[in-house]
Design an enzyme around this catalytic site. Structure first.
Site, short mmCIF file in Angstrom:
data_model
loop_
_atom_site.label_atom_id
_atom_site.label_comp_id
_atom_site.label_asym_id
_atom_site.label_seq_id
_atom_site.Cartn_x
_atom_site.Cartn_y
_atom_site.Cartn_z
N LYS A 37 -14.40 4.12 27.32
CA LYS A 37 -13.71 3.70 28.85
C LYS A 37 -12.23 3.26 28.44
O LYS A 37 -11.87 2.90 27.25
CB LYS A 37 -14.43 2.91 29.82
CG LYS A 37 -14.85 1.74 28.96
CD LYS A 37 -15.83 0.82 29.45
CE LYS A 37 -16.21 -0.37 28.98
NZ LYS A 37 -17.26 -1.06 29.54
N ARG A 93 -23.73 -6.73 38.65
CA ARG A 93 -22.42 -6.05 38.79
C ARG A 93 -22.92 -4.73 39.40
O ARG A 93 -22.47 -4.78 40.81
CB ARG A 93 -21.93 -5.82 37.67
CG ARG A 93 -20.44 -5.02 37.73
CD ARG A 93 -19.73 -5.04 36.29
NE ARG A 93 -20.50 -4.08 35.21
CZ ARG A 93 -19.96 -3.86 34.02
NH1 ARG A 93 -18.64 -4.39 33.71
NH2 ARG A 93 -20.48 -3.21 33.19
N TYR A 105 15.93 -14.53 29.67
CA TYR A 105 15.84 -14.79 30.95
C TYR A 105 15.28 -16.31 31.09
O TYR A 105 14.53 -16.70 30.59
CB TYR A 105 14.95 -14.15 32.04
CG TYR A 105 15.17 -12.45 31.99
CD1 TYR A 105 16.33 -12.23 32.68
CD2 TYR A 105 14.35 -11.47 31.52
CE1 TYR A 105 16.62 -11.02 32.90
CE2 TYR A 105 14.54 -10.32 31.97
CZ TYR A 105 15.78 -9.93 32.45
OH TYR A 105 16.18 -8.47 32.80
N MET A 116 10.92 -6.88 30.26
CA MET A 116 10.31 -5.66 30.52
C MET A 116 10.29 -4.52 29.47
O MET A 116 8.99 -3.91 28.98
CB MET A 116 10.75 -4.93 31.61
CG MET A 116 9.92 -3.82 32.28
SD MET A 116 10.81 -2.90 33.84
CE MET A 116 10.32 -4.03 34.94
C1 LIG Z 1 -17.93 -1.74 28.52
C2 LIG Z 1 -19.55 -1.36 28.42
C3 LIG Z 1 -20.36 -1.20 27.19
C4 LIG Z 1 -19.56 -1.36 25.92
O1 LIG Z 1 -19.33 -2.82 25.86
P1 LIG Z 1 -18.59 -3.46 24.49
O2 LIG Z 1 -18.74 -5.01 24.52
O3 LIG Z 1 -17.17 -2.84 24.30
O4 LIG Z 1 -19.68 -2.79 23.10
C5 LIG Z 1 -21.52 -0.73 27.31
N1 LIG Z 1 -22.01 -0.83 28.45
C6 LIG Z 1 -21.61 -0.80 29.56
C7 LIG Z 1 -22.26 -0.47 31.01
C8 LIG Z 1 -20.21 -1.05 29.74
O5 LIG Z 1 -19.60 -1.37 31.02
#
Ligand SMILES: *Cc1c(COP(=O)(O)O)cnc(C)c1O
Length: 373
Positions: free
Chosen positions: A43, A141, A267, A315
């Site tokens: 992700k 969550r 700045y 920036m």
């Molecule tokens: C991000 C995530 C992972 C991986 O987490 P790491 O700490 O990077 O290993 C696994 N499962 C879910 C549901 C996640 O959101």
């Protein structure tokens, strides 16, 4: 677009990804997880490493599954020709269901309400879809409660439109060993699994912390992210010496000047020279995701030596007071990674910016070039 620009337009600030080291990490994680399936978490643009390049390399290195946060990320991988099973972790929205099916993505159900929406779409299209049930064992969550799961899972298994592939949960406190709450989550998950022992399902719980610290959490599949990119959840180095970072952040000195004593830099003039000195400019800033929190605190390496950033990060650039040292325009600046005998670790940078390594990695954006070696 990004790859076209990278092949044709030189840019003086870039991320370097060592795919040989990445694949070594993958093989090393594989050797630690026994017979469990290996689902790599890609992700947020592969934790800033580039989702497509990482997805392709992971497929070559033999991972079994990929997981992403959302539909869009799954489609990116499919467009790149990745054919591994892909699980979308985040809660889905009604208007995404058709696309999830069309792109052959597995996705997460965490309520009967969403399951019914999905079944309606399946019936309308005459298709089935592959889903995982998420159970909340303590992260709070997404995911159904344990009690609800006991009712919902049999119901889902009885629906013709749903192919229930797996059941999973997520750790809240697995970033260090021997945490009693992590052990509690494993225990709860195991209990549910035993109730459905006769069903052929993939049960998965472990993130990186689970893989490193909780072997009891491996079950049928593990879902590490950070560890595979080379970082241990508690910042330690791999005791086996196999898993190591494959990411560096670099730029080239773009400007050099001499500044008189007691002059403000950048700045707000938060930095003042204490003597007549040499100052160089580095062409990366918060517009690239190099955080403004590094102002007057961030460390960079030039010609093998550490320097502190002088003044606020702008920036698109920042300045460094190099004293009477010799530095030339075009010299390589390392912001994260090794240079000569010195190193600036991601963990060190995260600490300076008062955040976690994850956030540094995925804040860096597409204006930076990415170079794969
Ligand atoms: C991000 C995530 C992972 C991986 O987490 P790491 O700490 O990077 O290993 C696994 N499962 C879910 C549901 C996640 O959101």
């Amino acid at each position: 677009m990004r790859s076209y620009l990278e092949q044709t337009v030189p840019h003086p600030a870039w991320i370097e990804i060592d795919l040989v080291q990445f694949k070594k990490n993958i093989r090393s994680v594989r050797s630690r997880i026994g017979n469990s399936l290996f689902c790599l978490c890609v992700k947020a643009d592969g934790y800033g490493h580039g989702i497509c390049e990482i997805g392709v390399a992971a497929e070559e290195a033999g991972v079994d599954y990929l997981c992403v946060a959302c539909l869009k990320e799954g489609v990116e991988l499919r467009l790149k020709g990745v054919s591994l099973p892909i699980l979308v972790l985040g809660a889905i929205h009604e208007d995404q269901i058709e696309s999830l099916i069309a792109w052959d993505l597995e996705f997460t159900l965490s309520s009967k309400y969403k399951a019914e929406l999905v079944l309606d779409v399946c019936a309308r299209l005459g298709k089935t879809c592959r889903v995982h049930l998420e159970v909340d064992t303590g992260m709070r969550r997404t995911g159904v409660r344990m009690e609800t799961a006991q009712q919902l899972l049999p119901w889902m298994l009885s629906q013709d439109g749903l192919v229930v592939v797996g059941v999973y949960s997520h750790f809240a406190t697995a970033d260090a060993p021997n945490h009693s709450f992590a052990q509690h989550q494993i225990f709860e998950f195991q209990k549910l699994r035993e109730r459905f022992a006769d069903k052929k399902l993939i049960w998965h719980l472990a993130n990186s912390g689970g893989v490193v610290f909780y072997p009891d959490s491996y079950f049928d599949m593990v879902r590490p992210g950070l560890l595979c990119y080379g970082y241990f959840p508690d910042g330690r180095e791999d005791p086996l010496g196999e898993i190591a970072p494959c990411f560096s952040l670099k730029a080239k000195v773009s400007y050099f000047k001499v500044v008189e004593e007691d002059m403000g830099i950048s700045y707000g003039h938060s930095y003042k020279t204490t003597q007549k000195t040499r100052v160089v400019t580095v062409p990366i800033g918060y517009g690239d995701g190099y955080r403004r929190a590094f102002s007057n605190k961030g460390i960079v390496l030039i010609r093998g030596k550490k320097y502190r950033i002088s003044g606020v990060v702008c920036m698109d650039q920042f300045m460094v007071d190099i004293g009477m040292d010799e530095v030339y325009i075009g010299d390589e600046v390392t912001l994260i990674g090794k240079q000569g005998l010195e190193r600036i670790s991601l963990e060190e940078a995260a600490l300076i910016a008062d955040t976690v390594p994850y956030e540094i990695l995925c804040s860096l954006n597409g204006r930076l070039s990415r170079i794969y070696t």
